[in-house]
Design a protein around this motif. Structure first.
Motif, PDB file in Angstrom:
ATOM      1  N   UNK A 208       0.836  -1.213   0.000  1.00 47.74           N
ATOM      2  CA  UNK A 208       0.000   0.000   0.000  1.00 47.74           C
ATOM      3  C   UNK A 208       0.864   1.253   0.000  1.00 47.74           C
ATOM      4  N   UNK A 209       1.819   1.331   0.931  1.00 39.80           N
ATOM      5  CA  UNK A 209       2.672   2.515   1.000  1.00 39.80           C
ATOM      6  C   UNK A 209       3.710   2.532  -0.123  1.00 39.80           C
ATOM      7  N   UNK A 306      -9.868  -9.608  -6.867  1.00 41.39           N
ATOM      8  CA  UNK A 306      -9.644  -9.070  -5.529  1.00 41.39           C
ATOM      9  C   UNK A 306      -9.982  -7.600  -5.497  1.00 41.39           C
ATOM     10  N   UNK A 307      -9.344  -6.880  -4.609  1.00 37.52           N
ATOM     11  CA  UNK A 307      -9.658  -5.460  -4.466  1.00 37.52           C
ATOM     12  C   UNK A 307      -8.856  -4.602  -5.420  1.00 37.52           C
ATOM     13  N   UNK A 308      -9.106  -3.313  -5.349  1.00 40.10           N
ATOM     14  CA  UNK A 308      -8.357  -2.339  -6.149  1.00 40.10           C
ATOM     15  C   UNK A 308      -7.189  -1.819  -5.337  1.00 40.10           C
ATOM     16  N   UNK A 411      -7.490  -1.801   8.516  1.00 36.72           N
ATOM     17  CA  UNK A 411      -8.162  -3.054   8.160  1.00 36.72           C
ATOM     18  C   UNK A 411      -9.131  -2.831   6.997  1.00 36.72           C
ATOM     19  N   UNK A 412      -9.828  -1.702   7.012  1.00 33.92           N
ATOM     20  CA  UNK A 412     -10.733  -1.380   5.904  1.00 33.92           C
ATOM     21  C   UNK A 412      -9.954  -1.197   4.607  1.00 33.92           C
ATOM     22  N   UNK A 413      -8.812  -0.516   4.684  1.00 30.98           N
ATOM     23  CA  UNK A 413      -7.986  -0.305   3.504  1.00 30.98           C
ATOM     24  C   UNK A 413      -7.476  -1.632   2.951  1.00 30.98           C
ATOM     25  N   UNK A 414      -7.070  -2.532   3.851  1.00 29.90           N
ATOM     26  CA  UNK A 414      -6.598  -3.839   3.410  1.00 29.90           C
ATOM     27  C   UNK A 414      -7.719  -4.614   2.727  1.00 29.90           C
ATOM     28  N   UNK A 415      -8.924  -4.543   3.271  1.00 30.60           N
ATOM     29  CA  UNK A 415     -10.061  -5.256   2.675  1.00 30.60           C
ATOM     30  C   UNK A 415     -10.386  -4.704   1.291  1.00 30.60           C
ATOM     31  N   UNK A 416     -10.346  -3.378   1.142  1.00 29.16           N
ATOM     32  CA  UNK A 416     -10.635  -2.775  -0.164  1.00 29.16           C
ATOM     33  C   UNK A 416      -9.605  -3.190  -1.205  1.00 29.16           C
ATOM     34  N   UNK A 417      -8.368  -3.370  -0.766  1.00 28.23           N
ATOM     35  CA  UNK A 417      -7.281  -3.672  -1.699  1.00 28.23           C
ATOM     36  C   UNK A 417      -7.037  -5.179  -1.848  1.00 28.23           C
ATOM     37  N   UNK A 418      -7.774  -5.996  -1.103  1.00 26.10           N
ATOM     38  CA  UNK A 418      -7.607  -7.435  -1.219  1.00 26.10           C
ATOM     39  C   UNK A 418      -6.339  -7.965  -0.589  1.00 26.10           C
TER      40      UNK A 418
END
Length: 479
Positions: A208-209, A306-308, A411-418
């Motif tokens: 992510x980072x 998966x997520x974006x 945790x929300x960011x991880x879920x959105x990104x898969x």
């Protein structure tokens, strides 16, 4: 052979050899023995000048070398091998002598062995030794289970060879029979959770980072200077900074992403299920290791949507890194609290009198999960021996409060990104479960009553009730 040795060590693999050397370095005469005499001779040839050793090639000579009451430490494989070694040496001992199992035995086996040898007048001591081969030599954390009489004899030795923090030894009598090996097992369960949480933090910072392994190593070095300071954070920075000498690539990128395990994490989860202790973060960390090695199953899922993953700017990455630090810290507190709870539950089940402040004290040095905040845990139990949760300590509670937004956003960011964060998610879910005023367990109990007449309790009056779901007019009667 003259009985001159204060203690004997049989089983001279790396751990046994290093513990024997540690004892000798601390001034104790140590009898040494191995099933294959070559290891005994090798120890004497390479390390014989480190202290006073008494080599013995036969069990009889080994026992004869020990002063009374005899202290015989076995450092062999767990399971049948341990039983075989006990069966070999116990007939050579007398009432009042001690057999110490310094291996990673299951606590139930230790309880069984202790009861059997107690009937013969022999003290059986289950000593959990943490710190790996370096700790065994330089100073481990030692969790001792067995009789208080045995610890009166062994305690000075173990405290002498253990790690020291602020002048205090990281060795203590934990409780009777299997208590020492139980606490060592839970230590390893917490270790599983701690390592998985750190791995998830790394994964987020990289995916992510957008940081490189070397940059993430710098992040972990900074974290190690603050409240996250710990052995595992320290070595994580070293691993991430390491370059593979063959390819020149980051070391982390050439290591297969399948984590092994020796079973203690699994034992912790299995035992927690038996005790009804919700060690969800430890369980998810254990399952994450299992999933990592399921190549065929992972291949079947590979390529599914998966997520974006939109990239972060450098400024956004810095803010994100701060959020990850909050989430990691909060989740680690929950994992340690889950370990504390299962120890309390086991103490109640097995009649052990375990001082959790003492456990925190001896975990501060030598062991794998040694961490800066263990001193605060020790102090919290010194203030309140009946502390129900670590979140009952004011500073921990304030830190968890401060972590609420970043913890949830991560945790929300991880879920959105898969990106999988099973241990982070389990820790937060555990926190939310226990803080909830009302849980959907009421529906579960209604379902259980419907299909199995399992009954339920009501919120408005005492008693146990069952609804006659198939009756034309549904009524409630006290069961």
């Amino acid at each position: 052979m003259n009985a001159t040795a204060a203690i004997g060590v049989t089983g001279l693999g790396v751990m046994g050899r290093n513990l024997a050397r540690n004892l000798a370095r601390n001034g104790y005469t140590v009898a040494v023995h191995n099933r294959t005499a070559g290891r005994t001779r090798a120890l004497m040839e390479v390390y014989g000048d480190e202290g006073t050793f008494v080599p013995a090639e036969t069990p009889e000579d080994f026992v004869a070398a020990l002063e009374r009451p005899r202290r015989l430490m076995i450092m062999v494989q767990t399971g049948e091998v341990t039983d075989a070694v006990i069966g070999q040496f116990a007939p050579l001992l007398e009432p009042g002598d001690m057999i110490i199992d310094g291996g990673g035995a299951h606590f139930a086996d230790t309880r069984r062995r202790e009861a059997a040898l107690r009937a013969r007048g022999i003290h059986f001591v289950g000593a959990g030794v943490s710190g790996g081969e370096e700790g065994a030599l330089e100073g481990p954390s030692i969790m001792v289970g067995g009789s208080s009489e045995a610890y009166d004899s062994l305690g000075p030795m173990f405290e002498a060879i253990s790690a020291k923090v602020d002048g205090e030894p990281c060795a203590a009598h934990i409780g009777s029979d299997g208590a020492g090996h139980f606490v060592k097992m839970v230590h390893n369960g917490i270790e599983y959770a701690d390592m998985q949480l750190i791995a998830e933090a790394y994964d987020l910072l990289r995916q992510v980072a957008g940081y490189t392994p070397a940059e993430i190593a710098d992040v972990f070095r900074r974290w190690n200077e603050g409240r996250l300071g710990s052995y595992l954070i320290e070595i994580t920075a070293e691993v991430l900074a390491h370059t593979d000498p063959v390819t020149g690539a980051p070391f982390i990128d050439v290591v297969a992403d399948a984590a092994g395990q020796k079973g203690t994490g699994r034992w912790t989860v299995q035992t927690a299920l038996d005790l009804g202790s919700p060690v969800t973060a430890i369980a998810q960390a254990t399952f994450a290791r299992a999933a990592s090695g399921r190549r065929e199953l992972r291949a079947a899922y590979s390529g599914l949507p998966g997520g974006t993953r939109p990239p972060l700017s450098r400024t956004e990455a810095e803010r994100f890194t701060s959020q990850v630090e909050h989430a990691l810290y909060a989740s680690k507190v929950i994992a340690y609290d889950q370990g504390r709870q299962v120890i309390q539950d086991a103490a109640a089940e097995y009649g052990w009198k375990i001082d959790l402040g003492t456990v925190a004290r001896i975990w501060r040095g030598g062991c794998i999960i040694r961490a800066a905040f263990l001193d605060r845990i020790r102090a919290a139990y010194a203030f309140d021996r009946d502390l129900v949760s670590l979140l009952g300590e004011m500073e921990f509670a304030m830190e968890i409060t401060d972590a609420q937004v970043p913890w949830r956003e991560i945790i929300a960011s991880a879920a959105r990104r898969g990106i999988p964060v099973p241990a982070f998610s389990a820790a937060l879910a555990h926190y939310d479960t226990l803080r909830a005023d009302r849980l959907p367990a009421a529906l579960l109990q209604g379902q259980r009553d419907y299909f199995g007449a399992h009954t339920y309790r009501r919120t408005d009056c005492p008693g146990t009730f069952h609804t006659h779901w198939t009756a034309p007019v549904r009524s409630e009667t006290t069961a």
